[in-house]
Write an enzyme that holds these catalytic residues in place. Structure first.
Site, PDB file in Angstrom:
ATOM      1  N   TYR A 136       1.129  -1.110   0.261  1.00  0.00           N
ATOM      2  CA  TYR A 136       0.435   0.280   0.192  1.00  0.00           C
ATOM      3  C   TYR A 136       0.985   0.782  -0.075  1.00  0.00           C
ATOM      4  O   TYR A 136       1.815   1.039   0.492  1.00  0.00           O
ATOM      5  CB  TYR A 136      -1.071   0.068   0.914  1.00  0.00           C
ATOM      6  CG  TYR A 136      -1.719  -1.179   1.110  1.00  0.00           C
ATOM      7  CD1 TYR A 136      -3.465  -1.023   0.886  1.00  0.00           C
ATOM      8  CD2 TYR A 136      -2.355  -2.339   1.480  1.00  0.00           C
ATOM      9  CE1 TYR A 136      -4.436  -1.509   0.355  1.00  0.00           C
ATOM     10  CE2 TYR A 136      -2.814  -2.700   1.251  1.00  0.00           C
ATOM     11  CZ  TYR A 136      -3.514  -2.399   0.885  1.00  0.00           C
ATOM     12  OH  TYR A 136      -5.244  -3.653   0.902  1.00  0.00           O
ATOM     13  N   GLU A 137       0.625   2.178  -0.806  1.00  0.00           N
ATOM     14  CA  GLU A 137       1.273   3.399  -0.691  1.00  0.00           C
ATOM     15  C   GLU A 137       1.995   3.876   0.461  1.00  0.00           C
ATOM     16  O   GLU A 137       2.693   5.453   0.153  1.00  0.00           O
ATOM     17  CB  GLU A 137       0.317   3.964  -1.752  1.00  0.00           C
ATOM     18  CG  GLU A 137      -1.415   4.778  -1.899  1.00  0.00           C
ATOM     19  CD  GLU A 137      -1.294   5.468  -2.370  1.00  0.00           C
ATOM     20  OE1 GLU A 137      -0.955   5.402  -3.926  1.00  0.00           O
ATOM     21  OE2 GLU A 137      -2.334   5.990  -2.697  1.00  0.00           O
ATOM     22  N   SER A 138       0.858   3.953   1.185  1.00  0.00           N
ATOM     23  CA  SER A 138       0.841   4.249   3.072  1.00  0.00           C
ATOM     24  C   SER A 138       2.375   3.924   3.103  1.00  0.00           C
ATOM     25  O   SER A 138       2.616   4.806   4.726  1.00  0.00           O
ATOM     26  CB  SER A 138      -0.183   3.738   3.899  1.00  0.00           C
ATOM     27  OG  SER A 138      -0.188   3.168   3.765  1.00  0.00           O
ATOM     28  N   GLY A 139       2.940   2.317   3.089  1.00  0.00           N
ATOM     29  CA  GLY A 139       4.247   2.558   3.017  1.00  0.00           C
ATOM     30  C   GLY A 139       4.472   0.920   3.615  1.00  0.00           C
ATOM     31  O   GLY A 139       5.546   0.562   4.057  1.00  0.00           O
TER      32      GLY A 139
END
Lengths: 256, 273, 273, 256
Positions: free
Chosen positions: D52-55
């Site tokens: 996920y692009e949140s890391g």
């Protein structure tokens, strides 16, 4: 206390530590700068934030690290960051007050060579360790302190190689190159202290350690060293400074 | 996906003659055991990359396996010179050593560019230094917004990166902590990744300062307890500072060096690994 | 060095009319309480920056305090549109909203450049996209080694960055963990940094995934338990997903929005902070 | 099992999950892509690494996250990395097999608009959320899957704005732009599956969901949709797929 009570190296180390009074953060090179910075924490600047290029911010070692990556530097740090982050966000980010460097060769404008030395015709260049963090430390820290032993091998008329720019060829060079920091402001040796002349940026003798003469310093300098208008004498080390320095060093020797 | 392999087999398969190899580690977690395996297998004509080549690269250079070194500071920290490195550079013994020399900031950013699969990275560096005159991997770019000229460094993408870590799980996920230096970047910049670990565990419980490299970016994991000695693995071993100091007289002398390598590395099962 | 201050005083001193303000947080650790204090104090003409402006920016925009938004994705994640944001962009209510719009990769790198005090960052991005036609903060550079043309994004250096974190010590060192997003970069890119924390502790014991911001890069620390609500602080609070869903009908209607802000933000000591 | 047993959305979700069979790593957009990716982990691809692009790398949520930053995504991850690292080292680093995207508007070359829509003369542009990670996901992942409901509002003749390039204006465009990944290979909708024609890169109807006709799909498509040489019919959802999908969705509803 008389001069018999301490060594020339101790004079250098104590005065190097004193130069860190008032600094908030220091990017610490290994060797003499690390001794000075740790001594500063034990004496004139207990709150000094030590930053090592291995990624540690706020290290509080109880003994002198042998390397910039000793375990205690990480274990006692406020934060450990990746090495690229250290150089990009913290050093280049302009967050560090003082860079403390050693050097193999220094010239009169406090430029540094740690790359190669010319050993004369027909002989191969002598190899030094290389740049390490120094070029960007000298560029980006608020100011730079240097510490090295005084000799004509170290204080040379002309560098064989410019690894790290100090003041270039004089005033204005740093500005022209867009270097944000003030550059070298003090070179502390085992004989005394050199500072750049504000008008010319050339290193001049500004203080002698107790018992050292101007002639001794000039003889140990590869260029025609000038003296500042007033050449002071550094305060002898206090008993507390010496005790702290020796405690640091003996603690560091246990496992070596 | 990482295979769990013997060090012998992993080195034989992943490190090839003529490769560019990064064995990273900033004092901590230096993969000595893997380097010694390279010496035992005689894998040669290597280009070695590392910010701080220290004793382990002195050994590889002295063993005659290295044709080029990409680096920013080469010394035995707190002790002195790397004598085998100097002998190779100054006297060409046992073979000439080509250099590609940078500052730490430049090297770190070369790995960052490599890990990011960009051809270069930008920094405010090398200003007023002669360093750029001796390498073709430093150049400059102009900021399209401000017009400022900045240094550009070429990406560094090793053929293989070798690192040591504290532990791995049985799927080959690797965890390291403490000073993790530039290891993540060096691993992600490489085509192939070999990791030696102190220990294999069932589960990688999170650790303060922990860095995890997922198994799917690693080719081989080898369980080699003490594989960083005389460097160290925080939580498992301590740095053998005495070794680093003892190295100095060994490395000063070509014969003493050869004898040391023969007795401690080339002899299978040697004490110093 | 960070001063430990009341939220009122810290916001009044550090956030100025006309500032560029980044209140970062990727779902996690969003500084709602500080944003509400900005609304209470009516600090206006702000340029807001954030990768993922969500409900908190919807509130600031609807309150008429924002003249420009720098962002890469503006929505109520998993719920729908930001209606106040849309109303401002589409209808200029309560005032027109200028946009500087990027991709996530571009925004993240703008903060990286800001934190690194470089004027720009390089990425392989924006290719084939119309995004670059609507902003003057995307350009291109050519790699001096390979000739490849790459995107350049201008550094983003907020006047002030506001983040929420789990805890601070009494010296003002701040620690956060969990999803830490782009908060470190946003903080280090700013001229001034304001941090709200759940708790003040005597000592910041290391935590897995912990990020520490030293006190000497922070201007003010304010102890505001629950200061991320309806966002969350891992280990302290959980995300109030119901609030995010309830926000949708409130924000759809101008009057309902005004009433909500009046009752829950502008009223001192209001429940929703 | 008959078509009465499942909804059109479930057909879309199940087929989107199936498209992830064999993938190692997936960069997951929020919403339908996240449903599909989590369903794939519960069915055809238990080892799928969700990113996920949140890391978060390797998230294993037990319920559907509402946002890409829900706490469970971090708590169950193999690693959590800073957002810039995610985009630079992992996505741009070319380490991710599949990018799974939603879209507001798609054109025949699988280009995507999530920025603004034209609402006609005299009316202001309608505002969409913006690009998010999509432009670089579509450029750098090994391949791209897309999932969205079929309608003429979504499948348009001409995009009002190109947020994210799919296949540009046809074969060769991605190569010319130096985009490393293969781009969109499949668009899964509630009516069927579109795939780019290998010769033209234009999306063509390649499979219908059970009970859907070609005419229905053409009517819901804003351009003159062509059919592949063979138009298949997707397998109906199995009981196990439906049970897993419904369990995921109901688990996600507890605290909403």
């Amino acid at each position: 206390m008389t001069t018999e009570d301490f060594t020339r190296d101790e004079l250098m180390e104590v005065n190097a530590a004193r130069a860190l009074a008032g600094a908030r953060t220091c990017f610490v090179g290994i060797g003499l700068p690390s001794t000075a910075a740790n001594l500063a924490r034990a004496t004139v600047n207990p709150g000094l934030v030590l930053i090592y290029e291995s990624g540690t911010i706020g290290s509080k070692p109880t003994r002198l690290p042998l390397s910039i990556g000793d375990g205690e530097l990480a274990e006692t740090a406020d934060a450990v960051v990746p090495v690229p982050e250290m150089f990009n966000y913290w050093l280049q980010g302009g967050r560090i007050d003082v860079g403390f460097l050693g050097a193999a060769q220094v010239d009169r404008f406090a430029n540094i060579n740690t790359t190669v030395v010319d050993r004369g015709p027909g002989k191969p260049e002598g190899r030094l360790p290389g740049a390490g963090g120094a070029p960007e430390i000298a560029s980006n820290c608020g100011k730079v302190l240097m510490v090295l032993r005084h000799s004509t091998r170290g204080f040379v008329r002309k560098l064989d190689f410019v690894t790290t720019l100090g003041h270039g060829s004089g005033p204005g060079d740093r500005e022209r190159l867009g270097m944000p920091g003030a550059g070298p402001v003090e070179v502390i040796t085992d004989l005394g202290v050199l500072r750049p002349d504000p008008a010319t940026a050339e290193l001049v003798l500004s203080a002698l350690h107790p018992g050292v003469t101007v002639e001794q310093v000039r003889d140990a300098t590869g260029w025609d060293l000038r003296s500042a208008d007033t050449v002071g004498v550094t305060e002898p080390p206090t008993a507390a400074e010496l005790a702290a320095l020796r405690a640091l060093k003996s603690a560091g020797k246990e496992d070596r | 996906m990482a295979e769990i392999r013997s060090l012998h087999d992993a080195v034989a398969d992943l490190v090839h003659e003529g490769d560019t190899v990064a064995m990273e580690g900033f004092t901590h977690l230096i993969p000595y055991a893997a380097a010694h395996e390279v010496i035992r297998q005689g894998i040669t004509d290597l280009t070695l990359a590392r910010m701080t080549p220290d004793v382990v690269y002195d050994q590889l250079i002295g063993a005659g396996l290295v044709r080029k070194l990409i680096f920013s500071w080469g010394g035995n920290p707190g002790v002195g010179s790397l004598h085998r490195f100097r002998d190779a550079v100054e006297n060409g013994w046992p073979r000439p050593l080509e250099l590609d020399e940078h500052s730490h900031a430049g090297m770190a950013n070369r790995y960052v560019a490599g890990a990011s699969r960009l051809p270069f990275a930008v920094l405010r560096g090398y200003r007023g230094s002669d360093l750029a005159t001796r390498t073709d991997t430093v150049s400059s770019v102009v900021c399209p917004f401000t017009g400022e000229e900045l240094a550009a460094v070429a990406a560094l993408n090793p053929d293989v990166t070798v690192v040591h870590a504290q532990r791995a799980d049985r799927q080959g996920n690797v965890q390291m902590w403490g000073l993790t230096g530039v290891q993540k970047e060096a691993a992600l910049a490489a085509d192939r990744v070999l990791v030696t670990v102190e220990e294999m565990v069932d589960e990688l419980t999170p650790r303060p300062g922990g860095v995890v490299l997922p198994t799917w970016v690693i080719d081989a994991v080898c369980v080699v307890p003490g594989g960083a000695h005389p460097s160290y693995a925080a939580g498992y071993t301590v740095r053998d500072n005495a070794f680093y100091q003892a190295w100095d007289p060994i490395a000063r002398d070509r014969d003493a060096f050869i004898q040391w390598i023969d007795e401690n590395v080339r002899t299978e099962g040697a004490v110093a690994r």
